[in-house]
Design an enzyme around this catalytic site. Structure first.
Site, PDB file in Angstrom:
ATOM      1  N   ASN A   1      -3.479   8.712   2.724  1.00 47.48           N
ATOM      2  CA  ASN A   1      -3.799   7.991   4.188  1.00 47.48           C
ATOM      3  C   ASN A   1      -4.474   9.013   4.602  1.00 47.48           C
ATOM      4  O   ASN A   1      -5.494   8.993   5.409  1.00 47.48           O
ATOM      5  CB  ASN A   1      -2.510   7.306   3.976  1.00 47.48           C
ATOM      6  CG  ASN A   1      -3.292   5.748   3.627  1.00 47.48           C
ATOM      7  OD1 ASN A   1      -4.437   5.345   3.306  1.00 47.48           O
ATOM      8  ND2 ASN A   1      -2.239   4.571   4.491  1.00 47.48           N
ATOM      9  N   ASP A   2      -3.227   9.611   5.059  1.00 46.83           N
ATOM     10  CA  ASP A   2      -3.488  10.279   6.773  1.00 46.83           C
ATOM     11  C   ASP A   2      -2.648  11.733   7.021  1.00 46.83           C
ATOM     12  O   ASP A   2      -1.364  11.278   6.764  1.00 46.83           O
ATOM     13  CB  ASP A   2      -3.985   9.109   7.946  1.00 46.83           C
ATOM     14  CG  ASP A   2      -2.088   8.229   7.811  1.00 46.83           C
ATOM     15  OD1 ASP A   2      -1.265   8.873   7.634  1.00 46.83           O
ATOM     16  OD2 ASP A   2      -3.333   7.121   8.215  1.00 46.83           O
TER      17      ASP A   2
ATOM     18  N   ASP B   1       1.087  -1.135  -0.202  1.00 44.78           N
ATOM     19  CA  ASP B   1      -0.008  -0.104   0.088  1.00 44.78           C
ATOM     20  C   ASP B   1       0.954   1.600   0.065  1.00 44.78           C
ATOM     21  O   ASP B   1       0.681   1.836  -0.330  1.00 44.78           O
ATOM     22  CB  ASP B   1      -0.684  -0.120   1.401  1.00 44.78           C
ATOM     23  CG  ASP B   1      -2.219  -0.223   1.086  1.00 44.78           C
ATOM     24  OD1 ASP B   1      -2.122  -1.331  -0.287  1.00 44.78           O
ATOM     25  OD2 ASP B   1      -2.890  -1.089   2.018  1.00 44.78           O
ATOM     26  N   GLY B   2       1.732   1.380   1.008  1.00 43.15           N
ATOM     27  CA  GLY B   2       2.799   2.423   1.075  1.00 43.15           C
ATOM     28  C   GLY B   2       3.117   2.659  -0.737  1.00 43.15           C
ATOM     29  O   GLY B   2       3.241   3.712  -0.299  1.00 43.15           O
TER      30      GLY B   2
ATOM     31  N   ALA C   1      -5.941   2.401   8.240  1.00 38.98           N
ATOM     32  CA  ALA C   1      -4.501   1.973   8.397  1.00 38.98           C
ATOM     33  C   ALA C   1      -4.413   2.106   9.250  1.00 38.98           C
ATOM     34  O   ALA C   1      -4.680   1.665  10.519  1.00 38.98           O
ATOM     35  CB  ALA C   1      -3.707   3.426   7.011  1.00 38.98           C
ATOM     36  N   TYR C   2      -3.802   3.334   9.611  1.00 39.62           N
ATOM     37  CA  TYR C   2      -3.387   3.811  11.298  1.00 39.62           C
ATOM     38  C   TYR C   2      -3.781   4.237  12.198  1.00 39.62           C
ATOM     39  O   TYR C   2      -3.972   3.615  12.977  1.00 39.62           O
ATOM     40  CB  TYR C   2      -2.096   4.593  11.182  1.00 39.62           C
ATOM     41  CG  TYR C   2      -1.214   5.456  12.532  1.00 39.62           C
ATOM     42  CD1 TYR C   2      -1.379   4.640  13.961  1.00 39.62           C
ATOM     43  CD2 TYR C   2      -0.923   6.599  13.027  1.00 39.62           C
ATOM     44  CE1 TYR C   2      -0.814   4.331  14.887  1.00 39.62           C
ATOM     45  CE2 TYR C   2      -0.552   6.759  14.154  1.00 39.62           C
ATOM     46  CZ  TYR C   2      -0.336   6.509  15.443  1.00 39.62           C
ATOM     47  OH  TYR C   2      -0.124   6.460  16.456  1.00 39.62           O
TER      48      TYR C   2
ATOM     49  N   ALA D   1      -3.723   7.972  22.294  1.00 38.09           N
ATOM     50  CA  ALA D   1      -3.696   7.354  23.880  1.00 38.09           C
ATOM     51  C   ALA D   1      -3.630   8.826  24.146  1.00 38.09           C
ATOM     52  O   ALA D   1      -3.043   9.890  24.876  1.00 38.09           O
ATOM     53  CB  ALA D   1      -2.451   6.854  23.930  1.00 38.09           C
TER      54      ALA D   1
ATOM     55  N   SER E   1      -6.105   1.015  13.527  1.00 38.43           N
ATOM     56  CA  SER E   1      -5.482   0.617  15.026  1.00 38.43           C
ATOM     57  C   SER E   1      -5.069   1.573  16.235  1.00 38.43           C
ATOM     58  O   SER E   1      -4.679   0.464  16.972  1.00 38.43           O
ATOM     59  CB  SER E   1      -3.521   0.427  14.805  1.00 38.43           C
ATOM     60  OG  SER E   1      -2.546   1.690  14.430  1.00 38.43           O
TER      61      SER E   1
ATOM     62  N   ARG F   1      -5.130  16.964  24.625  1.00 42.52           N
ATOM     63  CA  ARG F   1      -4.029  16.695  25.313  1.00 42.52           C
ATOM     64  C   ARG F   1      -3.485  14.737  24.561  1.00 42.52           C
ATOM     65  O   ARG F   1      -4.405  14.153  25.638  1.00 42.52           O
ATOM     66  CB  ARG F   1      -3.488  16.730  26.569  1.00 42.52           C
ATOM     67  CG  ARG F   1      -3.668  18.206  26.979  1.00 42.52           C
ATOM     68  CD  ARG F   1      -3.405  18.562  28.604  1.00 42.52           C
ATOM     69  NE  ARG F   1      -1.786  17.636  29.286  1.00 42.52           N
ATOM     70  CZ  ARG F   1      -1.256  18.169  29.304  1.00 42.52           C
ATOM     71  NH1 ARG F   1      -0.786  19.121  28.243  1.00 42.52           N
ATOM     72  NH2 ARG F   1      -0.027  17.383  29.856  1.00 42.52           N
TER      73      ARG F   1
END
EC number: 2.7.1.23
Length: 299
Positions: free
Chosen positions: A145-146, A71-72, A187-188, A210, A191, A173
């Site tokens: 993608n992003d 994909d990259g 993608a990312y 996070a 996850s 934050r």
């Protein structure tokens, strides 16, 4: 004739790409197509005997770009060729392969059907944006993608003020923030517990990485708006913060820097063999535990 001039593009770092690319070039030539090989692909994959072209020549002359890799590799080719409107078809020579949906062993059969006109086209959006320090633009790039804003070192969080079309959304934050297209939602973003967006949606999704406040959840926004993200603090982050447009990185973000993201004016057109299904791709790639019915078209 469908797609009379075909460009071949491969992942430069891949070993063993010369044989399948050469075989594909021979197949295309026998089908009466003119073949161009992207310059870095020819140099690094060892494909010889065919005209070599840079990105600009491919964009101006090719009627189809066949991308072999992961994909990259497709992301990079799409960023180069989207302004020219050259459609792409992806052959998976990588790992998961959401965009490179044709397995290598099926490449000749699938491409043959496409050359006969048995294909379906799918348009997808890109993002464009930049980094601003005061009134000076420090960096600009596009992404399929992003766009990912994150801390560049160990320890601490970054703090980001987010606005959409001038309206304050929140101050976040977190370790980072992902702005994903529907293409990038698998993608990312996925996850980081972001939702999957259908590629036909005119939307972007913001996914915190996070976050300090657990109630900060992903949010889907229209792709017609302009996002402004201002880095307000970097806490105890030792090295600094970075922003990534796909695999393109600006690693010198400072407090007060502003990152803008919006939909790009051009699109990417992907070509799939007839019968392609986005949901079938999800089932295969994500191993969804479905109980199929006899009438379901699973492939």
């Amino acid at each position: 004739m469908y797609f009379p001039i075909v460009a071949l593009i491969g992942r430069y770092q891949d070993t063993g790409l010369d044989a399948p690319l050469t075989a594909l070039a021979q197949m295309l030539t026998q089908a009466g197509r003119r073949v161009l090989v992207e310059a870095e692909t020819a140099r690094n994959a060892g494909v010889s005997g065919y005209p070599v072209a840079d990105w600009d020549e491919i964009g101006r002359t090719a009627t189809l770009a066949v991308v072999m890799g992961g994909d990259g590799t497709v992301l990079g080719a799409a960023r180069h060729l989207a302004p020219y409107g050259v459609p792409l078809i992806g052959i998976n020579h990588g790992r998961l392969g959401f965009i490179t949906d044709i397995p290598l062993q099926d490449a000749h059969d699938a491409l043959g059907r496409v050359l006969e006109g048995n294909y379906q086209a799918e348009d997808r959006m890109l993002l464009q944006g930049g980094v601003w320090r005061g009134e000076q633009q420090m960096y600009s790039a596009s992404a399929v993608n992003d766009v990912v804003l994150n801390r560049a070192g160990r320890g601490g969080m970054i703090e980001v003020r987010v606005e959409l079309d001038g309206a304050f959304m929140y101050t976040q934050r977190a370790d980072g923030l992902i702005i994903a297209t529907p293409t990038g939602s698998t993608a990312y973003s996925l996850s980081a517990n972001g939702p999957i967006l259908h590629p036909g949606m005119n939307a972007m999704v913001l996914v915190p990485v996070a976050p300090q406040t657990l109630s900060n959840r992903p949010i889907v926004i229209p792709d017609s708006g302009v996002l402004n993200m201002t880095l307000t603090a970097m806490g105890r982050v030792e090295i600094g913060a970075s922003v990534h447009f796909d695999m393109q990185t600006w690693s010198d973000l400072q407090p007060g820097d502003r990152i803008t993201v919006q939909r790009a004016p051009h699109i990417i057109r992907f070509v799939h063999p007839e019968g392609y299904s986005f949901f079938s791709t999800l089932r295969r790639k994500l191993h969804w535990n479905l109980m199929p019915q006899a009438t379901d078209n699973l492939e």
